[in-house]
Design a protein around this motif. Sequence first.
Motif, short mmCIF file in Angstrom:
data_model
loop_
_atom_site.label_atom_id
_atom_site.label_comp_id
_atom_site.label_asym_id
_atom_site.label_seq_id
_atom_site.Cartn_x
_atom_site.Cartn_y
_atom_site.Cartn_z
N THR A 25 62.91 13.09 52.47
CA THR A 25 63.39 12.48 53.72
C THR A 25 64.21 13.49 54.51
O THR A 25 64.06 13.59 55.73
N PHE A 26 65.08 14.24 53.83
CA PHE A 26 65.81 15.32 54.51
C PHE A 26 64.83 16.29 55.16
O PHE A 26 65.03 16.73 56.29
N TRP A 27 63.77 16.62 54.43
CA TRP A 27 62.76 17.55 54.96
C TRP A 27 62.11 16.99 56.22
O TRP A 27 61.94 17.71 57.20
N LEU A 28 61.75 15.72 56.19
CA LEU A 28 61.13 15.10 57.37
C LEU A 28 62.10 15.05 58.55
O LEU A 28 61.70 15.30 59.68
N VAL A 29 63.36 14.76 58.28
CA VAL A 29 64.36 14.71 59.35
C VAL A 29 64.51 16.07 60.00
O VAL A 29 64.50 16.19 61.23
N GLN A 30 64.62 17.12 59.19
CA GLN A 30 64.78 18.45 59.79
C GLN A 30 63.52 18.85 60.56
O GLN A 30 63.61 19.53 61.56
N LEU A 31 62.37 18.40 60.10
CA LEU A 31 61.12 18.72 60.80
C LEU A 31 61.08 18.04 62.18
O LEU A 31 60.69 18.66 63.17
N VAL A 32 61.53 16.79 62.24
CA VAL A 32 61.60 16.09 63.52
C VAL A 32 62.62 16.77 64.44
O VAL A 32 62.36 16.99 65.63
#
Length: 160
Positions: A84-91
């Motif tokens: 989820t952290f990874w997806l947030v930083q990607l967004v």
Amino acid sequence: MKGKDVAALVGFLVLSLAAGGIGGFWTAPATASGGWYYQIEKPSWTPPSWLFGPVWTALYIAMGVAAWLVWRRGGWEGQRRPLTFWLVQLVLNTLWSGLFFGLRSPALGAIEIVLLWIAILMTILAFRRVSRAAAWLMAPYLLWVTFAAALTFTIWRLNP
């Protein structure tokens, strides 16, 4: 590697590179010959334009591989928090391009890049608990965004 692992790796790479492609949708017009980015004042230490594409491509690939390494240790269910952290930083990564280049706002870009930097750091810390290799793959990205933040803040200051 099993077929499922290969499919997941391809999926993470596609997702990561797609974020770059979406960001490129906003970046390309601004960085085209005579575009907005060429018209604003930039510091003398701004890298040449040709450098950004290869650097970002390598970083997006590293991000995708890092997420895949974490995914391999429990899938989405087992690694929900770090992924989820990874997806947030990607967004947030994609959003920065929209704010800085799309809206032509170094001020919004400067504010948002702080959030991006924090999200990358949180991702690295979460990844480190699962896979040190994944955390290390994210480290060059954090360094590049640190440099990009300095560049963004300087451009904001030079173009009030």
